[in-house]
Design a protein around this motif. Structure first.
Motif, PDB file in Angstrom:
ATOM      1  N   HIS A 300       4.232 -39.948  48.314  1.00  0.00           N
ATOM      2  CA  HIS A 300       3.867 -39.728  47.065  1.00  0.00           C
ATOM      3  C   HIS A 300       2.523 -40.255  46.535  1.00  0.00           C
ATOM      4  CE1 HIS A 300       4.267 -40.817  42.659  1.00  0.00           C
ATOM      5  NE2 HIS A 300       4.844 -39.534  42.679  1.00  0.00           N
ATOM      6  N   PHE A 303      -0.926 -38.094  47.537  1.00  0.00           N
ATOM      7  CA  PHE A 303      -1.548 -37.061  46.926  1.00  0.00           C
ATOM      8  C   PHE A 303      -2.892 -37.555  46.077  1.00  0.00           C
ATOM      9  CE2 PHE A 303       2.698 -35.405  46.859  1.00  0.00           C
ATOM     10  CZ  PHE A 303       2.477 -34.023  46.723  1.00  0.00           C
ATOM     11  N   GLU A 304      -3.793 -36.943  46.242  1.00  0.00           N
ATOM     12  CA  GLU A 304      -4.960 -37.443  45.516  1.00  0.00           C
ATOM     13  C   GLU A 304      -5.269 -37.062  43.973  1.00  0.00           C
ATOM     14  OE1 GLU A 304      -8.724 -35.679  47.581  1.00  0.00           O
ATOM     15  OE2 GLU A 304      -7.173 -34.862  49.005  1.00  0.00           O
ATOM     16  N   ASP A 307      -4.677 -33.422  41.954  1.00  0.00           N
ATOM     17  CA  ASP A 307      -4.108 -32.401  42.751  1.00  0.00           C
ATOM     18  C   ASP A 307      -3.084 -31.748  42.069  1.00  0.00           C
ATOM     19  OD1 ASP A 307      -2.923 -30.984  44.662  1.00  0.00           O
ATOM     20  OD2 ASP A 307      -3.286 -32.505  46.328  1.00  0.00           O
ATOM     21  N   ARG A 309      -1.023 -29.677  43.163  1.00  0.00           N
ATOM     22  CA  ARG A 309       0.188 -29.580  43.550  1.00  0.00           C
ATOM     23  C   ARG A 309       1.096 -30.920  43.245  1.00  0.00           C
ATOM     24  NH1 ARG A 309      -2.625 -28.907  49.494  1.00  0.00           N
ATOM     25  NH2 ARG A 309      -3.873 -30.557  48.447  1.00  0.00           N
ATOM     26  N   LYS A 310       0.555 -31.764  43.027  1.00  0.00           N
ATOM     27  CA  LYS A 310       1.541 -32.837  42.580  1.00  0.00           C
ATOM     28  C   LYS A 310       2.109 -32.855  41.080  1.00  0.00           C
ATOM     29  CE  LYS A 310       1.475 -37.970  41.635  1.00  0.00           C
ATOM     30  NZ  LYS A 310       0.621 -39.235  41.819  1.00  0.00           N
ATOM     31  N   ILE A 401       0.527 -32.448  52.567  1.00  0.00           N
ATOM     32  CA  ILE A 401       0.638 -32.367  51.152  1.00  0.00           C
ATOM     33  C   ILE A 401       1.160 -30.724  50.792  1.00  0.00           C
ATOM     34  CG2 ILE A 401      -0.701 -32.434  48.915  1.00  0.00           C
ATOM     35  CD1 ILE A 401       0.097 -35.119  50.091  1.00  0.00           C
TER      36      ILE A 401
END
Length: 467
Positions: A300, A303-304, A307, A309-310, A401
């Motif tokens: 968790h 994640f940058e 992002d 995708r998060k 990721i």
């Protein structure tokens, strides 16, 4: 009416072979499954029923017991991705304390080998059919693709496994384990054969991405070549798939990547219901008080900021005043919302396969460009990695990721990569020994062979570390 009755009868016979999950392939009693009879393939209608049944068995033989769900759930817990919050019957995966008697290991082995058996039945039953040679070749190509797909996971989950290519149980019941290279050689052969005869368009399948094409065969070949260190071949196969923008493209709307027939999908499996079995396993219902599965802190936190995708692929369940993150790539349960298909092969993997293959060949600029294709889609800036070590670190990050809690990518990656600080050990040994301490042993990288399979075959040996 007679044709419909015959088709229904064939489907019932096929379903019966699919649902008997308690028996292992090497234990099957009848000398031939019904699919092995050429009478099943007297016309294209019955042949298509057999192929649809083959895909159905891989995708959904029992609710939540399909290959994709089992591999995704088990592997994400074995690795460093997620844990079951309140279901202690999964603790043996999280704690790497599996035994040969463990029910779920038996189920995974049985499920995959059942699929191999049905694929073998199609391959052996099709040549004598009166159907056209082109049709027979394409159908056998699909079955070979499925067989290769199954063996890819067998060899990566269990190591050396019996390479069963026939339906004659007199040959297979006492078959010993074949070495890993022999299994991989057969996987390459099956995929190469399939690539030559499968369709290069989606027209055969009504424009849907639900059955194997030549591009699916090449995409899986690219992965196999990568795993075997055949860098140039992996790059070539990935490039062949990527260079089809009319068929495949990265989906900028990341919340749509797992919907049916989206353009990022190279191959998708159809669920038996208009929702996803993976969503039914991962996503807590509105009535649930606790989360089902929770992402581990390390994932968790990896994640940058920014992002996408998060935002789109992680959900949160509040319990006791704490927001627990859970995998939410698939969101829709019980037929609510858009239809989701199980994404088996995605275009983003091909970019990251090519990036890794190029980095291994010292083509650093183009490797970075491939990484950036995936990062750009996620709304992230370009990587600053410029040498092999930095690029491999960037690739590991992106793969972690991009493919978290999906088809075991992370688990298989950790096992195939050498350690960063100590190349003499695997990356799994580095990462999981830090995370799990004494719960992790190097022999945990392979699942145990089910004891029931060993009991029925005196030539089947156990993996190291299991008794």
């Amino acid at each position: 009416m007679k044709k419909q009755l015959f088709l229904y009868t064939c489907w019932v016979l096929l379903a019966g072979s699919m649902m008997s999950s308690c028996k292992k392939l090497i234990e099957i009693g009848p000398p031939k499954d019904q699919l092995a009879s050429n009478s099943v393939f007297l016309d294209s209608t019955t042949a298509e029923a057999a192929m649809v049944g083959l895909y159905a068995n891989v995708a959904n033989p029992n609710p939540g017991n399909d290959m994709g769900t089992l591999i995704t759930l088990f592997n994400c817990m074995s690795a460093d991705e997620a844990y079951a919050y309140s279901m202690n019957y999964y603790d043996d995966f999280t704690n790497n304390s599996l035994t040969p008697l463990y029910y779920y290991i038996d189920g995974l082995w049985s499920t995959i080998y059942k699929n191999v058996y049905i694929a073998n039945s199609v391959i052996s039953g099709m040549p004598g059919s009166p159907l056209s040679e082109a049709y027979k070749q394409r159908t056998v190509g699909e079955a070979k693709f499925i067989r290769a797909f199954c063996y890819f996971y067998l060899v990566n989950e269990y190591g050396a496994v019996p390479l069963v290519l026939y339906t004659d149980v007199n040959t297979t019941t006492m078959q010993p384990r074949d070495n890993v290279d022999a299994v991989y050689d057969q996987i390459e052969k099956d995929l190469t054969d399939a690539q030559k005869v499968l369709p290069a368009t989606l027209d055969y399948y009504g424009g849907k991405r639900i059955r194997a094409t030549t591009w699916a065969a090449e995409a899986l070949l690219a992965r196999v070549y990568l795993y075997r260190g055949k860098w140039q071949l992996a790059e070539n196969m990935a490039t062949s798939v990527i260079n089809n923008p009319g068929l495949f493209s990265l989906n900028a709307a990341v919340d749509q990547v797992f919907l049916a027939n989206n353009q990022e999908g190279i191959l998708q499996f159809v669920n038996g219901i208009t929702s996803s079995w993976i969503a039914n396993n991962f996503v807590p219902s509105a009535l649930s008080t606790t989360p089902k599965f929770v992402l581990k802190d390390g994932l968790h936190e990896d994640f940058e900021p920014g992002d996408k995708r998060k935002t789109s692929w992680v959900g949160y369940k509040n319990y006791g005043g704490i927001n627990y993150p859970y995998p939410a790539k698939y969101k829709y349960m019980a037929g609510v919302g858009p239809v989701e298909y199980n994404q088996v092969l995605r275009l983003s993997e091909q970019y990251l396969i090519r990036a890794e293959a190029r980095a291994q060949q010292s083509n650093y600029t183009q490797a970075a460009a491939d990484i950036n294709s995936v990062r750009s889609r996620a709304g992230l800036p370009a990587t600053n990695a410029a040498d092999k070590a930095a690029l491999m670190t960037a690739i590991e990050h992106e793969r972690r990721i991009e493919f978290f809690c999906e088809w075991g990518y992370r688990w298989l990656d950790l096992k195939r990569w050498p350690g960063v600080s100590n190349p003499a050990v695997s990356r799994a040994d580095e990462v999981l020994s830090r995370l799990k301490g004494n719960q992790w042993q190097p022999t945990d990288a392979l699942y145990p062979i089910p004891q029931s399979a060993i009991n029925s075959n005196v030539n089947l040996t156990q993996n190291k570390g299991y008794f």
